[in-house]
Design an enzyme around this catalytic site. Structure first.
Site, PDB file in Angstrom:
ATOM      1  N   LYS A 268       0.863  -1.185   0.000  1.00  0.00           N
ATOM      2  CA  LYS A 268       0.000   0.000   0.000  1.00  0.00           C
ATOM      3  C   LYS A 268       0.899   1.235   0.000  1.00  0.00           C
ATOM      4  O   LYS A 268       1.716   1.400   0.898  1.00  0.00           O
ATOM      5  CB  LYS A 268      -0.896   0.011   1.231  1.00  0.00           C
ATOM      6  CG  LYS A 268      -2.020  -1.016   1.167  1.00  0.00           C
ATOM      7  CD  LYS A 268      -2.979  -0.864   2.333  1.00  0.00           C
ATOM      8  CE  LYS A 268      -4.068  -1.922   2.320  1.00  0.00           C
ATOM      9  NZ  LYS A 268      -5.009  -1.809   1.212  1.00  0.00           N
ATOM     10  N   ARG A 342      -9.886 -11.948   1.609  1.00  0.00           N
ATOM     11  CA  ARG A 342     -10.678 -13.048   1.047  1.00  0.00           C
ATOM     12  C   ARG A 342      -9.965 -14.396   1.212  1.00  0.00           C
ATOM     13  O   ARG A 342     -10.612 -15.430   1.284  1.00  0.00           O
ATOM     14  CB  ARG A 342     -11.013 -12.748  -0.425  1.00  0.00           C
ATOM     15  CG  ARG A 342      -9.849 -12.670  -1.345  1.00  0.00           C
ATOM     16  CD  ARG A 342     -10.183 -11.966  -2.654  1.00  0.00           C
ATOM     17  NE  ARG A 342     -10.312 -10.518  -2.482  1.00  0.00           N
ATOM     18  CZ  ARG A 342     -10.645  -9.671  -3.445  1.00  0.00           C
ATOM     19  NH1 ARG A 342     -10.942 -10.125  -4.658  1.00  0.00           N
ATOM     20  NH2 ARG A 342     -10.726  -8.378  -3.228  1.00  0.00           N
TER      21      ARG A 342
HETATM   22  N1  BES Z   1      -8.116  -3.959   3.879  1.00  0.00           N
HETATM   23  C1  BES Z   1      -8.259  -3.606   2.515  1.00  0.00           C
HETATM   24  C2  BES Z   1      -9.591  -2.922   2.212  1.00  0.00           C
HETATM   25  C3  BES Z   1      -9.873  -1.607   2.872  1.00  0.00           C
HETATM   26  C4  BES Z   1      -9.696  -0.431   2.172  1.00  0.00           C
HETATM   27  C5  BES Z   1     -10.405  -1.539   4.130  1.00  0.00           C
HETATM   28  C6  BES Z   1     -10.005   0.777   2.759  1.00  0.00           C
HETATM   29  C7  BES Z   1     -10.702  -0.338   4.742  1.00  0.00           C
HETATM   30  C8  BES Z   1     -10.516   0.827   4.048  1.00  0.00           C
HETATM   31  C9  BES Z   1      -8.168  -4.848   1.651  1.00  0.00           C
HETATM   32  O1  BES Z   1      -7.386  -5.874   2.114  1.00  0.00           O
HETATM   33  C10 BES Z   1      -7.604  -4.415   0.329  1.00  0.00           C
HETATM   34  O2  BES Z   1      -6.520  -3.937   0.330  1.00  0.00           O
HETATM   35  N2  BES Z   1      -8.367  -4.596  -0.728  1.00  0.00           N
HETATM   36  C11 BES Z   1      -7.944  -4.234  -2.021  1.00  0.00           C
HETATM   37  C12 BES Z   1      -8.402  -5.292  -2.986  1.00  0.00           C
HETATM   38  C13 BES Z   1      -7.852  -5.133  -4.373  1.00  0.00           C
HETATM   39  C14 BES Z   1      -6.357  -5.369  -4.383  1.00  0.00           C
HETATM   40  C15 BES Z   1      -8.547  -6.115  -5.287  1.00  0.00           C
HETATM   41  C16 BES Z   1      -8.592  -2.900  -2.371  1.00  0.00           C
HETATM   42  O3  BES Z   1      -9.753  -2.688  -2.045  1.00  0.00           O
HETATM   43  O4  BES Z   1      -7.906  -2.055  -2.943  1.00  0.00           O
HETATM   44 ZN    ZN Z   2      -5.314  -5.672   1.591  1.00  0.00          ZN
END
Ligand code: BES
Ligand code: ZN
Ligand code: ZN
Length: 486
Positions: A268, A342
């Site tokens: 991230k 997931r």
């Molecule tokens: N924990 C994050 C999702 C999230 C984003 C929670 C903002 C709370 C606030 C999750 O694990 C994630 O990073 N999801 C990705 C998925 C993508 C790579 C398909 C996302 O949403 O960007």
């Molecule tokens: Zn994530």
């Protein structure tokens, strides 16, 4: 209850009928006829407010302080009306805090109905939460605030109802604390230890599967996410099974327990890692719900499953294109290590099959895509059981933890089918929240609902009865759903 995790409640609503020592008054005006009891300086102003249907709160300074709330706005439906009562409860609490009133009588709530009284008291209690355990300077003032007491001279809630409400608020508080604790204070192992402690105190079973067991069980999703971490994963099983349970087959709540989400090698960047200590909000809601269910001795057989790990990097960590084998044997190509939720949830959902559950609900801060749809205002819902989904919707309106259904069309499932494996863990540029849901659906064979709480789980600014940080979203929703089953 001894644990510091229950310390969010500093001021309490005393039982109906007790008189406060102090003469400070909180006067709630819900009817124009009550205006005659007001100090002269306010009479005309308040009359006009009733005519214009305007709400407001005034502080009148005498030998003791009076706080006067004018409540005359009528909302267009019950859900909004209850939420207004919660927000009013919060405003009253904040006024008391500002004026440093430690003891007061609350009068005038007779005009509210039972549900509004509950909501008012709920807002009042919930708004007292602050995550200030790490502020040295706060410790002294915290001690003082603990003496605060608001006594109800109206029959707001019965002693029993107040006890019930307190259990609910404590569960929400616990859930908020778990989210707000930073990763260096609460990793997967520490979460499990906390759960064990709470289970013992409150009276529900906590079983923790440790890394060796997770390996024996071949929970490949959890192990893949954990590979980069020096802290082992845990798989937490909470059981509340009272003798008088109305359901033979359990209702299972599954919560995402990513203690911190760096994204892994799909790191991230650009500031989006901030707030990722909130990534176990689903797991926190499940532990909170089980805690309240046990404290309230709810007559339901309930199981909580929380797969817990962080998502971090080392030379061992999973990299993009790795193919992993899940607990149920499904192979998954990891196309993005940041879509980790997931992977751990899938193993928990497969694990749930052995119980032949009546219903499974998972809660997860799963996708930014869901947060983009709902904002902090609600929860994104998908599932395969329209009847239960409707019940969740009703509970959502009642608690104002509202849910909105997202598209869950069959074709969306095709987007997570793998080229070189059974599934891949990302679905492409469209419908990100729904494809995440479709990925999970693959691991279910029972009545199932997926709640993506990425939007409302963590907020940056104070809003009504919600402090910045973890919100404890999901706890009141699930408890309300269980109550509906009566
Ligand atoms: N924990 C994050 C999702 C999230 C984003 C929670 C903002 C709370 C606030 C999750 O694990 C994630 O990073 N999801 C990705 C998925 C993508 C790579 C398909 C996302 O949403 O960007
Ligand atoms: Zn994530
Ligand atoms: Zn995550």
């Amino acid at each position: 209850m001894a644990t510091t995790y229950f310390n969010g409640i500093k001021t309490s609503l005393a039982l109906a009928g007790k008189k406060a020592k102090s003469q400070s008054q909180i006067l709630l005006l819900t009817d124009k006829k009550q205006v005659k009891n007001l100090p002269k300086s306010l009479t005309d102003k308040v009359k006009t407010m009733f005519e214009n249907k305007e709400d407001g709160i005034f502080t009148v300074y005498g030998t003791e302080i009076s706080i006067i709330a004018v409540i005359c706005k009528k909302e267009s439906n019950e859900s909004l009306q209850l939420e207004a009562a919660r927000v009013l409860g919060a405003s009253i609490y904040k006024t008391l805090e500002k004026e440093k009133v430690q003891q007061a009588n609350l009068v005038g709530l007779n005009a509210f109905d039972k549900a509004q009284n509950w909501a008012f008291a709920e807002g009042f209690l919930l708004s007292q939460y602050k995550f200030d355990a790490y502020k040295k300077a706060q410790k002294e003032s915290k001690k003082k605030a603990e003496n605060g007491l608001v006594t109800l001279s109206d029959t707001l809630l019965s002693a029993k109802e107040l006890e019930k409400l307190t259990a609910v608020v404590q569960a929400v508080t616990l859930s908020k604390n778990i989210v707000n604790e930073p990763y260096n204070q609460l990793n997967a192992v520490q979460f499990s230890n906390l759960a064990k402690q709470i289970g013992k105190e409150v009276g529900f079973k906590v079983e923790v599967l440790e890394k060796a067991k997770i390996e024996t069980l071949k929970m490949g999703g959890i192990l893949a996410v954990n590979r980069g971490s020096e802290v082992p994963p845990t798989f937490n099983i909470f059981t509340h099974k009272p003798k008088n349970a109305k359901n033979k087959q359990p209702i299972i709540f599954v919560g995402k327990g990513v203690m911190f989400d760096t994204g892994g090698y799909s790191l991230k960047t650009g500031g989006v890692m901030q707030t990722m200590k909130c990534d176990m909000a689903g797991g926190a809601a499940v532990l909170g719900t089980l805690t309240a269910a046990a404290a309230l001795e709810l007559p339901y057989y309930i199981i909580g499953l929380v797969p817990a790990t962080d998502n971090k990097i080392s030379s061992e960590a999973t990299v993009v294109d790795d193919i992993i084998t899940m607990y149920d044997g499904t192979t998954v190509e990891v196309q993005n290590t940041d879509a980790e939720g997931r992977l751990i949830l899938a193993d928990a959902l497969s694990y749930a099959k052995q119980y032949k559950p009546e219903l499974v609900i998972d809660l997860a801060t799963l996708t930014g895509a869901a947060a983009a749809i709902t904002g902090p205002y609600g929860i994104a819902m998908m599932g395969n059981t329209p009847e239960w989904q409707n019940k969740v919707k009703v509970a959502g309106e009642k608690t104002y933890e509202r849910v909105a259904e997202l598209p869950f069309w069959k074709e969306l499932g095709d987007l997570v089918k793998g080229e070189v494996s059974d599934l891949k863990n990302i679905g492409g540029p469209v419908a990100g929240a729904s494809t995440a849901g479709k990925f999970l659906e693959h691991f279910t064979d029972y009545n199932w609902i997926h709640l993506d709480i990425a939007g409302p789980a963590f907020i940056k600014e104070n809003k009504g009865y919600k402090a910045p940080g973890g919100t404890g979203v999901g706890v009141r929703l699930l408890l309300e759903l269980l109550q509906q089953e009566k």
